[in-house]
Design a protein around this motif. Structure first.
Motif: not given
Length: 240
Positions: A108-109, A111-112, A115, A150-152
């Motif tokens: 994971y990141t 930033e993701g 959200e 999109d990361d999320s």
């Protein structure tokens, strides 16, 4: 991510096991360990000191727990797409190894993760957000075209697929549609790959000389490479 996943576990009916030095959650039937690993530890995962210490502590727990425990391997990355491309084979080898416990690699990141809400129902709702808007391409449609858009969304889909206690509710037509679309995508990709392999194999052989060609090590090596490349392409398409 440790706290995020711990919240999901807690809301899904898994309690933190007290009195041990491991982050272990469970109910009467199954148990889950949570452990964070650095990217540098993934390449030689099975030789890391962290894994050795975890196993050493795990061997001290009750025998019932030992037989019914899975390990969530959490990895924070800077770029999901780059990490996936670089470490896919390693991720597969880790998850396919069942020594001591079943393993799930979750990357994971930060930033993701921002959200998302640490709740199974919220994750399920998130992946089908705006899917009913006929005037806009749905998030799932975008994911089908590029699962790294999109990361999320990638993280949410990864968690839904890898957390064994989360399942798509069959009573909901929308989620049945998602399951059908995922299955259809996999079947279509597999058929295309099989057709590609057949074409490549036919190009290798001459019908009048097939007997002698089967004894040609260069041709056999090429045939083996075609089959291995096809297996790798399928694996890369569908591994999260």
């Amino acid at each position: 991510m440790n706290d995020f996943l711990a919240s999901i576990m807690d809301s899904s009916g898994y309690n933190l096991i007290e009195g041990i030095s491991l982050e272990l959650f469970g109910n009467e039937h199954e148990f889950f360990l949570i452990e964070h690993f650095d990217i540098a530890e993934i390449q030689d995962f099975f030789k890391t000191e962290k894994l050795e210490n975890l196993i050493s502590q795990f061997q001290k727990v009750d025998n019932k727990i030992q037989k019914n425990t899975s390990l969530f391997i959490l990895i924070k990355v800077d770029n999901i797409h780059e990490f996936y491309n670089r470490y896919l084979n390693k991720i597969v080898s880790i998850e396919e190894d069942e020594y001591y416990f079943r393993k799930y690699v979750i990357f994971y990141t930060e930033e993701g993760l921002v959200e998302l809400k640490p709740d199974a129902d919220s994750l399920l709702q998130y992946i089908q957000e705006n899917d009913d808007d006929l005037n806009e391409e749905s998030l799932f449609d975008k994911f089908e075209k590029n699962m790294f858009f999109d990361d999320s969304y990638f993280i949410a889909m990864q968690l839904i697929i890898k957390l064994p206690f989360i399942s798509l509710p069959h009573s909901n037509d929308h989620f049945e549609t998602i399951e059908d679309r995922i299955e259809s995508r996999i079947k279509t990709a597999e058929l295309l790959q099989q057709e590609k392999q057949v074409t490549q194999i036919l190009e290798l052989f001459n019908s009048d000389k097939i007997g002698s060609q089967l004894e040609d090590t260069a041709i056999i090596d090429s045939l083996q490479q075609i089959l291995e490349d096809g297996a790798c392409e399928n694996q890369e398409d569908f591994t999260l």
